[in-house]
Design a protein around this motif. Structure first.
Motif, PDB file in Angstrom:
ATOM      1  N   LEU A   1      -2.294  -0.222   8.049  1.00 13.76           N
ATOM      2  CA  LEU A   1      -1.430  -1.160   8.779  1.00 13.76           C
ATOM      3  C   LEU A   1      -2.239  -2.319   9.333  1.00 13.76           C
ATOM      4  CD1 LEU A   1       0.802   1.372  10.783  1.00 13.76           C
ATOM      5  CD2 LEU A   1       1.451   0.089   8.740  1.00 13.76           C
ATOM      6  N   ALA A   2      -3.398  -2.014   9.935  1.00 15.86           N
ATOM      7  CA  ALA A   2      -4.236  -3.064  10.509  1.00 15.86           C
ATOM      8  C   ALA A   2      -4.791  -3.985   9.424  1.00 15.86           C
ATOM      9  CB  ALA A   2      -5.374  -2.449  11.316  1.00 15.86           C
ATOM     10  N   ALA A   3      -5.174  -3.399   8.283  1.00 13.47           N
ATOM     11  CA  ALA A   3      -5.716  -4.213   7.184  1.00 13.47           C
ATOM     12  C   ALA A   3      -4.679  -5.216   6.686  1.00 13.47           C
ATOM     13  CB  ALA A   3      -6.180  -3.306   6.044  1.00 13.47           C
ATOM     14  N   LEU A   4      -3.424  -4.777   6.561  1.00 16.47           N
ATOM     15  CA  LEU A   4      -2.358  -5.692   6.152  1.00 16.47           C
ATOM     16  C   LEU A   4      -2.129  -6.759   7.220  1.00 16.47           C
ATOM     17  CD1 LEU A   4       0.160  -3.111   4.647  1.00 16.47           C
ATOM     18  CD2 LEU A   4      -1.008  -4.930   3.377  1.00 16.47           C
ATOM     19  N   ALA A   5      -2.120  -6.337   8.495  1.00 19.66           N
ATOM     20  CA  ALA A   5      -1.882  -7.293   9.581  1.00 19.66           C
ATOM     21  C   ALA A   5      -2.998  -8.325   9.662  1.00 19.66           C
ATOM     22  CB  ALA A   5      -1.754  -6.547  10.908  1.00 19.66           C
ATOM     23  N   ASN A   6      -4.240  -7.939   9.350  1.00 17.33           N
ATOM     24  CA  ASN A   6      -5.360  -8.872   9.388  1.00 17.33           C
ATOM     25  C   ASN A   6      -5.406  -9.775   8.166  1.00 17.33           C
ATOM     26  OD1 ASN A   6      -6.301  -7.960  11.860  1.00 17.33           O
ATOM     27  ND2 ASN A   6      -7.680  -6.442  10.955  1.00 17.33           N
ATOM     28  N   ALA A   7      -4.548  -9.495   7.176  1.00 20.91           N
ATOM     29  CA  ALA A   7      -4.467 -10.348   5.985  1.00 20.91           C
ATOM     30  C   ALA A   7      -3.170 -11.154   6.051  1.00 20.91           C
ATOM     31  CB  ALA A   7      -4.555  -9.496   4.721  1.00 20.91           C
ATOM     32  N   HIS A   8      -2.255 -10.873   5.132  1.00 20.55           N
ATOM     33  CA  HIS A   8      -1.029 -11.677   5.043  1.00 20.55           C
ATOM     34  C   HIS A   8       0.224 -10.844   5.246  1.00 20.55           C
ATOM     35  CE1 HIS A   8      -3.564 -14.932   3.635  1.00 20.55           C
ATOM     36  NE2 HIS A   8      -4.069 -14.127   2.720  1.00 20.55           N
ATOM     37  N   GLY A   9       0.078  -9.693   5.912  1.00 21.86           N
ATOM     38  CA  GLY A   9       1.232  -8.825   6.092  1.00 21.86           C
ATOM     39  C   GLY A   9       1.585  -8.117   4.801  1.00 21.86           C
ATOM     40  N   GLY A  10       2.678  -7.370   4.820  1.00 24.70           N
ATOM     41  CA  GLY A  10       3.093  -6.644   3.619  1.00 24.70           C
ATOM     42  C   GLY A  10       3.892  -5.424   3.984  1.00 24.70           C
ATOM     43  N   ALA A  11       3.700  -4.345   3.223  1.00 24.46           N
ATOM     44  CA  ALA A  11       4.483  -3.127   3.442  1.00 24.46           C
ATOM     45  C   ALA A  11       3.686  -1.918   3.002  1.00 24.46           C
ATOM     46  CB  ALA A  11       5.809  -3.193   2.678  1.00 24.46           C
ATOM     47  N   VAL A  12       4.034  -0.772   3.593  1.00 26.11           N
ATOM     48  CA  VAL A  12       3.457   0.517   3.211  1.00 26.11           C
ATOM     49  C   VAL A  12       4.605   1.441   2.830  1.00 26.11           C
ATOM     50  CG1 VAL A  12       2.039   2.481   3.915  1.00 26.11           C
ATOM     51  CG2 VAL A  12       1.547   0.197   4.836  1.00 26.11           C
TER      52      VAL A  12
ATOM     53  N   ALA B   1       0.852  -1.188   0.000  1.00 26.72           N
ATOM     54  CA  ALA B   1       0.000   0.000   0.000  1.00 26.72           C
ATOM     55  C   ALA B   1       0.888   1.238   0.000  1.00 26.72           C
ATOM     56  CB  ALA B   1      -0.912   0.009   1.220  1.00 26.72           C
ATOM     57  N   PHE B   2       0.278   2.385  -0.381  1.00 24.09           N
ATOM     58  CA  PHE B   2       1.002   3.656  -0.412  1.00 24.09           C
ATOM     59  C   PHE B   2       0.270   4.666   0.475  1.00 24.09           C
ATOM     60  CE2 PHE B   2       2.524   1.455  -4.065  1.00 24.09           C
ATOM     61  CZ  PHE B   2       3.806   1.935  -4.299  1.00 24.09           C
ATOM     62  N   ALA B   3       1.034   5.539   1.103  1.00 21.48           N
ATOM     63  CA  ALA B   3       0.464   6.585   1.950  1.00 21.48           C
ATOM     64  C   ALA B   3       1.313   7.835   1.794  1.00 21.48           C
ATOM     65  CB  ALA B   3       0.418   6.138   3.406  1.00 21.48           C
ATOM     66  N   HIS B   4       0.756   8.993   2.184  1.00 22.03           N
ATOM     67  CA  HIS B   4       1.559  10.212   2.133  1.00 22.03           C
ATOM     68  C   HIS B   4       1.746  10.758   3.539  1.00 22.03           C
ATOM     69  CE1 HIS B   4      -1.885  13.015   2.616  1.00 22.03           C
ATOM     70  NE2 HIS B   4      -2.557  12.139   1.889  1.00 22.03           N
ATOM     71  N   ASP B   5       2.744  11.579   3.710  1.00 23.43           N
ATOM     72  CA  ASP B   5       3.169  11.980   5.051  1.00 23.43           C
ATOM     73  C   ASP B   5       2.265  13.026   5.699  1.00 23.43           C
ATOM     74  OD1 ASP B   5       3.859  14.104   3.475  1.00 23.43           O
ATOM     75  OD2 ASP B   5       6.008  14.012   3.888  1.00 23.43           O
ATOM     76  N   ARG B   6       1.146  13.390   5.048  1.00 29.06           N
ATOM     77  CA  ARG B   6       0.189  14.306   5.672  1.00 29.06           C
ATOM     78  C   ARG B   6      -1.122  13.605   6.023  1.00 29.06           C
ATOM     79  NH1 ARG B   6       1.563  19.781   4.990  1.00 29.06           N
ATOM     80  NH2 ARG B   6       3.840  19.871   5.117  1.00 29.06           N
TER      81      ARG B   6
ATOM     82  N   ARG C   1      -6.923  -6.281   4.100  1.00 29.84           N
ATOM     83  CA  ARG C   1      -6.434  -5.908   2.779  1.00 29.84           C
ATOM     84  C   ARG C   1      -6.930  -6.910   1.744  1.00 29.84           C
ATOM     85  NH1 ARG C   1      -4.525  -1.066   0.787  1.00 29.84           N
ATOM     86  NH2 ARG C   1      -3.189  -1.433  -1.037  1.00 29.84           N
ATOM     87  N   GLU C   2      -7.674  -6.398   0.764  1.00 27.08           N
ATOM     88  CA  GLU C   2      -8.174  -7.216  -0.342  1.00 27.08           C
ATOM     89  C   GLU C   2      -7.876  -6.486  -1.635  1.00 27.08           C
ATOM     90  OE1 GLU C   2     -12.236  -8.202   0.205  1.00 27.08           O
ATOM     91  OE2 GLU C   2     -11.931  -9.181   2.157  1.00 27.08           O
ATOM     92  N   GLY C   3      -7.114  -7.126  -2.518  1.00 25.53           N
ATOM     93  CA  GLY C   3      -6.679  -6.434  -3.730  1.00 25.53           C
ATOM     94  C   GLY C   3      -5.819  -5.254  -3.344  1.00 25.53           C
ATOM     95  N   ALA C   4      -6.146  -4.075  -3.873  1.00 23.31           N
ATOM     96  CA  ALA C   4      -5.365  -2.874  -3.590  1.00 23.31           C
ATOM     97  C   ALA C   4      -6.098  -1.923  -2.653  1.00 23.31           C
ATOM     98  CB  ALA C   4      -5.023  -2.160  -4.896  1.00 23.31           C
ATOM     99  N   SER C   5      -7.052  -2.451  -1.856  1.00 18.17           N
ATOM    100  CA  SER C   5      -7.807  -1.563  -0.967  1.00 18.17           C
ATOM    101  C   SER C   5      -8.055  -2.246   0.382  1.00 18.17           C
ATOM    102  CB  SER C   5      -9.149  -1.184  -1.611  1.00 18.17           C
ATOM    103  OG  SER C   5      -9.955  -2.344  -1.804  1.00 18.17           O
ATOM    104  N   ASN C   6      -8.431  -1.427   1.353  1.00 19.30           N
ATOM    105  CA  ASN C   6      -8.773  -1.928   2.689  1.00 19.30           C
ATOM    106  C   ASN C   6     -10.283  -2.094   2.770  1.00 19.30           C
ATOM    107  OD1 ASN C   6      -6.040  -1.424   3.210  1.00 19.30           O
ATOM    108  ND2 ASN C   6      -6.496   0.643   3.957  1.00 19.30           N
ATOM    109  N   GLN C   7     -10.733  -3.301   3.079  1.00 19.14           N
ATOM    110  CA  GLN C   7     -12.160  -3.590   3.079  1.00 19.14           C
ATOM    111  C   GLN C   7     -12.622  -4.010   4.473  1.00 19.14           C
ATOM    112  OE1 GLN C   7     -14.239  -3.158   0.510  1.00 19.14           O
ATOM    113  NE2 GLN C   7     -12.520  -2.389  -0.715  1.00 19.14           N
ATOM    114  N   PRO C   8     -13.833  -3.577   4.888  1.00 15.79           N
ATOM    115  CA  PRO C   8     -14.367  -4.017   6.191  1.00 15.79           C
ATOM    116  C   PRO C   8     -14.578  -5.530   6.198  1.00 15.79           C
ATOM    117  CG  PRO C   8     -15.624  -2.167   5.305  1.00 15.79           C
ATOM    118  CD  PRO C   8     -14.752  -2.656   4.200  1.00 15.79           C
TER     119      PRO C   8
END
Length: 456
Positions: A34-45, A19-24, A116-123
């Motif tokens: 971060l939580a979406a990745l942790a609830n899936a298979h991990g990864g990086a931002v 995933a990508f994020a900006h510093d603002r 995390r599903e595909g390229a987005s965070n889903q409930p």
């Protein structure tokens, strides 16, 4: 699916593990990713000064680092992640933060559970959330605070040394660092904190003891060597590794004029088995500690606690699940663990490189057993000689090479040893051989240029 190296991630497209994020962005927005990745298979931002994959230089890398760490702490429970890494991609400085795979908890942000599903965070739907809780049904023993715990129980020097190792900005405030690592809650040590940095681990956690035993044959016998270690986990690993290396049979053989060394077991594979046992055992089980038993043909490493979460013997190499993420992260910070979940692969590669069969893995009624194969050295290495006794006598490498040469060639001269070590002076060579004679290992035959040496 394995992640590319950190330096390549900024150029990859977003997906299930990136995933990508900006510093603002707000703390809550980054926390959700971060939580979406942790609830899936991990990864990086990847965090930059731009939006999405349109990278721009960070406005303030230190402030961005604090933003990410604050976001991780705002998750429920707090998310333990490695420190963000500054990466320069095409001359653009960005931060890359890893979210480990195989974490044992389900993470929420402001009461919302995302994945995390595909390229987005889903409930997460109620059914999916129920399955996830079932898969990760862990009581989180390492996060619990034992009765009466206080900061006085921590070894200040161990804490400061750890903070120096991690470095700024984490090293600027050791207590804040321990909080981020799950070792402190409201400035009170958790079980993990006391296991890693406690002054008296044996008093709090007698089950954390490591028992190391060496038998000289293939089965238990009345004669054996043993040591028991109960110390802060990083120190326990270092002491146990030294003991195992010291008691492992070692030897050498001559291949031409070159000496080839061998060991009873590949040291790297032994280290992986040891570290995995310490990092992943079930410390809530108080009945017994880790047992490591060395036989002439195998090394058995037993740790209390069966395989955690959804990991089974069948998917052991492919799946990632950490029973003790706080302990694993601190050990990784100290260089004792490389990448979560890849120790078994390294162990198997090292055994294969040494020409040994793969390790075997077995669940017992209350624990997990790893067996590293080996062979009695005379059988495992044709032409090999066990040099352990020579090393204990304090012989140097040149003297051991000289004795091996005599074993193979029946005799050795000053010239033979000089050709093996051309950078060493003739006087040093003479002293090496004279010392072997004085020790009663070699017998000098002849005089002057006709002198040679044989085994006594």
């Amino acid at each position: 699916m394995d992640m590319p190296p950190l330096t390549e991630l900024p150029g990859q497209p977003p997906g299930p593990r990136l995933a990508f994020a900006h510093d603002r962005q707000s703390i809550a927005e980054i926390a959700e990713t971060l939580a979406a990745l942790a609830n899936a298979h991990g990864g990086a931002v990847v965090v930059s000064g731009g939006r999405g994959t349109h990278l721009a230089a960070l406005r303030d890398p230190a402030a961005a680092t604090e933003l990410i760490l604050a976001a991780a702490l705002s998750c429920t429970p707090p998310l333990i992640i490695p420190l963000p890494q500054l990466v320069v991609y095409h001359e653009i400085p960005v931060l890359v933060v890893e979210v480990p795979a195989g974490l044992p908890y389900v993470y929420a942000v402001n009461g919302r559970y995302l994945r995390r599903e595909g390229a987005s965070n889903q409930p997460l739907s109620p059914a999916a959330l129920h399955r996830l809780f079932s898969e990760r049904a862990d009581l989180g023993w390492e996060r619990q605070i034992p009765p009466g715990a206080s900061l006085k129980e921590l070894d200040d020097e161990l804490v400061r040394a750890y903070a120096r190792r991690v470095g700024p900005p984490a090293g600027d405030d050791p207590l804040a660092l321990l909080t981020r690592r799950g070792c402190l809650i409201d400035n009170i040590p958790t079980n993990a904190g006391l296991l890693l940095f406690g002054r008296d681990v044996a008093a709090r956690f007698p089950q954390a003891e490591l028992t190391l035993v060496r038998y000289h044959g293939r089965e238990p016998a009345d004669i054996f060597e043993r040591t028991d270690i109960c110390a802060p986990l990083p120190e326990a690993i270092r002491r146990a590794e030294r003991w195992l290396n010291d008691h492992m049979r070692k030897g050498s053989r001559m291949v031409g004029l070159e000496r080839e060394d061998w060991t009873q077991f590949p040291p790297g594979a032994v280290r992986e088995a040891l570290v995995n046992a310490v990092a992943h055992r079930d410390y809530s089980s108080r009945g017994e500690g880790i047992r490591i038993t060395m036989f002439s043909d195998r090394l058995e490493v037993y740790s209390p606690g069966r395989l955690p979460g959804h990991v089974t013997l069948e998917n052991l190499r492919a799946e990632r699940f950490s029973r003790n993420p706080a302990i694993v992260q601190v050990l990784a910070d100290l260089g004792l663990v490389e990448r979560l979940g890849y120790g078994i692969d390294r162990m198997l590669r090292q055994l294969a490189a040494a020409g040994l069969p793969p390790a075997t893995f077995r669940e017992t009624a209350a624990g997990f057993l790893v067996v590293l194969p080996g062979q009695p050295m005379a059988e495992a290495v044709p032409g090999g000689v066990d040099t352990s006794a020579w090393r204990r006598m304090g012989l140097n490498d040149r003297q051991i090479a000289a004795l091996l040469f005599v074993v193979e060639q029946q005799r050795i001269t000053n010239r033979d040893l000089q050709e093996m070590h051309p950078d060493v002076s003739a006087e040093t060579i003479r002293r090496d051989l004279s010392d072997l004679v004085n020790r009663g290992l070699l017998l000098k035959v002849g005089d002057k240029r006709a002198t040679y040496y044989i085994l006594k």
